[in-house]
Each structure stands twice: as C-alpha cells, then as structure tokens.
Design an enzyme around this catalytic site. Sequence first.
Site, PDB file in Angstrom:
ATOM      1  N   ASP A 457       1.110  -1.441   0.127  1.00 37.93           N
ATOM      2  CA  ASP A 457      -0.101   0.061  -0.085  1.00 37.93           C
ATOM      3  C   ASP A 457       0.956   0.953  -0.109  1.00 37.93           C
ATOM      4  O   ASP A 457       2.160   1.179   0.108  1.00 37.93           O
ATOM      5  CB  ASP A 457      -1.081  -0.210   1.359  1.00 37.93           C
ATOM      6  CG  ASP A 457      -2.257   0.806   1.114  1.00 37.93           C
ATOM      7  OD1 ASP A 457      -2.520   1.621   0.315  1.00 37.93           O
ATOM      8  OD2 ASP A 457      -3.327   0.903   2.129  1.00 37.93           O
ATOM      9  N   ASP A 526     -10.794   2.024  -3.110  1.00 40.94           N
ATOM     10  CA  ASP A 526     -11.260   1.326  -1.973  1.00 40.94           C
ATOM     11  C   ASP A 526     -13.383   1.464  -1.822  1.00 40.94           C
ATOM     12  O   ASP A 526     -13.510   1.218  -1.198  1.00 40.94           O
ATOM     13  CB  ASP A 526     -10.907   2.321  -0.547  1.00 40.94           C
ATOM     14  CG  ASP A 526     -10.043   2.351  -0.267  1.00 40.94           C
ATOM     15  OD1 ASP A 526      -9.422   1.265  -0.698  1.00 40.94           O
ATOM     16  OD2 ASP A 526      -9.016   2.511   0.801  1.00 40.94           O
TER      17      ASP A 526
END
Length: 707
Positions: A457, A526
């Site tokens: 990430d 997301d």
Amino acid sequence: MPVIPLDDHHWALTTPSSTYVIGVEIDPDTGEAAPRQTYWGPRLSPEAARQVTGLPRRHVSSFSTPGEVEELLPVDGGTRWGSPSLQVAFGHTRSLELRLAGAERHEEEGGAERLDVLLADAHHPFEVVLSLRVRQDTDVIERWTTVRAGAEVAVTRLDSGNWFVPDAPAYRYSGVFGAWAEESQLQRGPLPVGELVFTSRQGITSHVANPWVMIDAGEATEEHGEVWGVAVAWSGSWRLTTTQRPEGGVCVSGGFGHEGLRWTLAPGEELVTPSVLGLYSTGGFGGASRAWHAYARGHVLPTPFEERPVLYNSWEATTFAVTEAQQLELAKTAASLGVELFVIDDGWFGRRDDDTTSLGDWFPHRERFPDGLSGMLDGIRDLGLRVGLWVEPEGLSKESELYRAHPDWALHLEHRRRDEKRGQLVLNFARDDVREWALGWLDRLVTEHRLDYLKWDMNRPFTQAGWPERGAGQDLVWIEHTRGVYEVMRALRERHPGLRIESCAGGGGRVDYGILRYTDEVWPSDNTDARDRQTVQHGFSQLYPASAMSAWVTDSPNPTTRRAMPLRYRFHVAMAGVLGVGGNLSEWTSGELETAAELIAQYKRVRRTVQHGAQYRLAGTPGQERSAVQYVLDDQVVVLVYNPLGNAKRGPRTLRLTGLDPEALYELETDGSRLHGGTLMGAGIRPAAWQPIGADHRSELVVLRKL
Ligand code: DGJ
C-alpha cells in the site's frame, strides 16, 4: 523485420496491424535536425511507406503554423512555440539546437527491434537518444528518451516522446479521472483547441487521473473506428499534454515529472525516461482495450497466465483491530467457502491501533501478538489457505521508532514544515540505506512466515518532497523514489519467486503500466459498493486486463455508501475481475455463506476465461443501466449480465454477443440449448436479468461452450 530502413533518414516501424513512419529532417539553412513522424496508421507495405515519405508535408506558415506538432520530441529551441517535450538550461542559456549524430538499429530478444536516433547539441556537450521499440506480436510501440550531459545541465522537462495524431475533421479525447473512492471514471469529449494537460504532481500515479489518453476522430464506437492511444508507463508524477493547434494538428507528449521540477545533471550523468506507449487500433475502443490487455499479458505482467486465487481480505471486517482469534475465525469460514488466499490487512505491526502511528515499525504488534505472528499465520495455513500480509514500506509515521532513529529518512525540504497526511510522511526510497532497510525487513518477513502474497500500500502523496543533502540535484527524488520502489519489488521477487504482490495506494492511486511490471494485480478503489465499482471497473478495463483487477464482495449495506444490494449482484460484479471477499463473514447468515460458496465454485470454473480471455464490453453504461461484459478464451464464453434498475422501461432486452465464430455451434451451460455464433451475434439472447418487470439489482452469469 519490424524496423525497415526506407532511405538514409527514414524508417518504417511495422507492427502486426499498424505502421509508424519516422524520418529526420535537416534544415538546410541551420543544419538543425528534427526527427518527425510522417505516418501512424494502418499497416503499409515498405513501398507504400516509402511513398508516404515523399508526400508533401503539412503546410507550415512563417506566422503561425508550427511544424513541431509532428516532431518526435519538440525541444525548447529554434522557432517553436508549443509545449516543449525537452527543455534544458546550460547555465543561463536555454534553447537547444540539435544535430543528427547517427541512427542505430538493434535486434532484441523475442523478435523485438529497437531504433535509436542519436542527436547532439550544436555547441554544448549534450546528447539526446530517441529510442523506439517494436515487436511482432503487439501494435503497442514503446518509446523513451535518454539525455547525456557532458557539462552540468538543468533539465526542466523531459518527455519520453511526442506522438502526432494524423489529420481528421474532428477529434475526441478519452481518459479516466477521479478521486479517492471514485477512481477511473471514464470521460470522453470533444478535444478542445489548445493544450489539455492531464497530470499527477503527487509523486504517485494518483487517483485524480490515470496516465493515458486516447484520441479518436469523433466517430469511433466500442467495436469500430480508429483510435490512437498513448500511455506513460510510470508510477510517480507524470504529465500528458495533448495539443490541438488552431490550424489543425494534434499531438500528445508524455513523460514523467510535473512542471516546476528541475533535474540537475553533473558532467557524465545521464537521465533515461520510462516508456511512453503508443497504440493505433482500428477496432474501436474495445479493440484498443483488447490490444492493451494482450500487451500487458505479453510484455508487462510478471505472471500473466497464472490463475489468480480467490482471496479474503480482512480490512473492511476488522480495520485496525486485528487479533489472532478473530482472524483465525474469519479464515475458517473463508476456507469453507472455497477461498484460497487469506490476507491480513493493516494493524498487525508496531503499535498500530489507528492511522496515526507505527509505519516503519515492522515488527508484530507487541500487545496483540506477544508471541509473534506465527501462531496466527500457521493456523491459517493449516486451513489449506495461502497467506498474505499488508505492508506500506514507503510509509513513515512521526510516531514510530524508525522516525525517532532516522528523521532524515523522510522526504523533506530544508527549513520547511513536514506536514503529515493520513498521519504520515514518505520514506525516501531514493536512498540506498532506506532501500537496503526495506528489502531487509521485507525479505525477513516473507522468509520467516513463508508469505505467498504482499499487499503493498502507499497512502501518502508527496508534499514538501526533497533530499537536502543532494542540493541542486534533490528534485531527482521524484524519479529515484519510484525507481527505488521498483527495485525493492524486483529484488524481493527475485529472492522469492513464489511471492505475488498487489499494488494499492489508498485505493487506486497506483495503477499504471510501470507498476504492473512488478506486481501481479492492483487494487482499483476503496469503494467496494458493487454499483460504483462497475463504473470503476469500466474505466479500469479501458487499459488494464481483468487478471490485474482485484475485486471484493463486501457487506450490504455497503460500509461506505450504505447502499444495500443482493449478494449475487455483488458477486457478479466482483467476478468480472480477480474475485475476492472482503465482508465480515462472522455476520453473514448460513444462507449467504451457502450462496457465496456456490458462486465461488462457479467463478473457479470460469476464471481462466475472465482473467485471461478477450474482453468485450457489450452494452449499456455499467452501474447505471442494463449492461454486460463478455470474455472469450479457447472454447469458453462467459457473459456477466447486470440490471441495476429492475423496473426501467428503456434499454435493450436482447443481448447480442460478439467476437464469436459465426459458423460454430455454442452450447448454453444452463439448459444445453445450442445456437450458432452467427445467431448469438446477430439475434442475441434474452437474459432473464434484462426482462422488464423485476427487482432492482438483478444479474446473471451466462456460460457457453463452443462445440
Ligand atoms: C488503504 C487501502 O486502500 C485499504 O484497502 C486498506 O489497506 C487501508 N489502506 C489500510 O490502511
């Protein structure tokens, strides 16, 4: 032979269905050399390509019509006024005057060929190499630029290449834009006269725009028409400038970096750009996408033909509150559904109870895992699952042992604040010691826990980014950081050939043809609301293949949007990419778990086709009206059909398939009925989910087999 010399100064670069003709024009008065593109379109014979070079050039008037739109790399210099693709300063002097210094043809591995056009400044010791690579199995042409400094020089713009789009009566552009939780929104519209700039100034690819643009002559459809596409294969800041001159003439120049950066090169240093990719296609936007996907499989992805496993990720279920008991419980249920890979997300390390601390402290959370992670990870593996962990190697919390020990490891500028975003700074991966540290702990983590998967990430765009010790050269961190990330990923994979990596950047902030060389799949957003996700997936599919698109089924109502949707619809949307599950399974009913297991089993029967087949976006605006997406591989045809608004009166009820063999017979898996490819493409099928009266969010999976 993909690179065909036409005469001393012209070459035809030939791909399976296109030709790209370039030539170097030398101004008889000044001696200045301008490498130009004279043709980019349907494939020509060498004889026809030679004729093209003899055709009269576009009219260039001394008042206002600059010829530089056609140049392969218009420089700041001479009589040019456009946006330069290369701009440098020697002391106080800007302006380049390039002379031809030679051209070389190189044969490369796998039948590829490279043409290097060498240029040198008329006065200063400064060389430019324009490189072009063509291959025999793709219409994508790779181009990049190298500059070599013989004396100190400041580079303020260095694009990988400029592409000229042939004359047409009208132009449209297409691209994807967005924001966090709303990435990859396809935008298509008339190309304005002037300069249209898509860029990231964030040090990462960004959610705001993705580094590609496609131009068409205003008439391309999903399956027909000419499309010219340009994409920058890079995961840091980037810029794509599309220029439409008022007199006509369109070009797209692209490369790394954004305006304002200044890369100072010392004598003897060189700077090489990443590739900018160009694709000409006559098959409309769908044909262009399939050509990009095939290029990704053939020349970019590290494991292009593997079947990606069905994963479970615990982020939405547990957020930071990761514990051994709860993860094992989730893993047990996940395994019973047929999940194959279990990934523990953020929260397992340092004192990470929220997003304010611990990035940099990559040891197990001492309170939650006093005996380490082995109990949990071995327990998961004992369930027959592969195991993965979330990491954010570039992240650095001020509240961490690492920052206290190495405050200088953060990207920062002298006498400037170090503002935090999501409670963190960015580690400077341009530094050798930082890369060694990162590779060290990642290697140990993967080795100790036999990890199969890392979710890498990156939640912090650059701000106040510098490396003060490097003085005038410090802006190079905007390039070297990205290269450092690539290098750590490459070295890690070399040490652990079985390791697979997912690229994520606060959702879809790092999706591009640069990172896809080092990662197997990417996290597009997301936002896991299936309706919103359809729009994101539609935009994603314009350039990137389904095998690289991670997609989870999460809870209903969706935790972000609060929209409720049936489990089947959520599954059918996620089954259009690499299926994963990300809901809180401990709250799913036994009926839901049963349906989930059934759908996962169905996915496994079709995933090879979905992930690696030819993809056709069949109809409708995904997520907003009836739509469908089809995949074809070998004898299998898979169609995912969606109808978000059940009672809508408008829109097609018949679905015509495409890309089939018209003469062949195809058998429908559901009822064994047999139809000719011609019938399926001409008359179509009537999916139940598309029939008029019914509930919202109906969907179905149609599978056919070619007999
Ligand atoms: C952002 C990612 O996109 C999410 O999936 C999750 O991994 C969080 N970061 C964790 O902090």
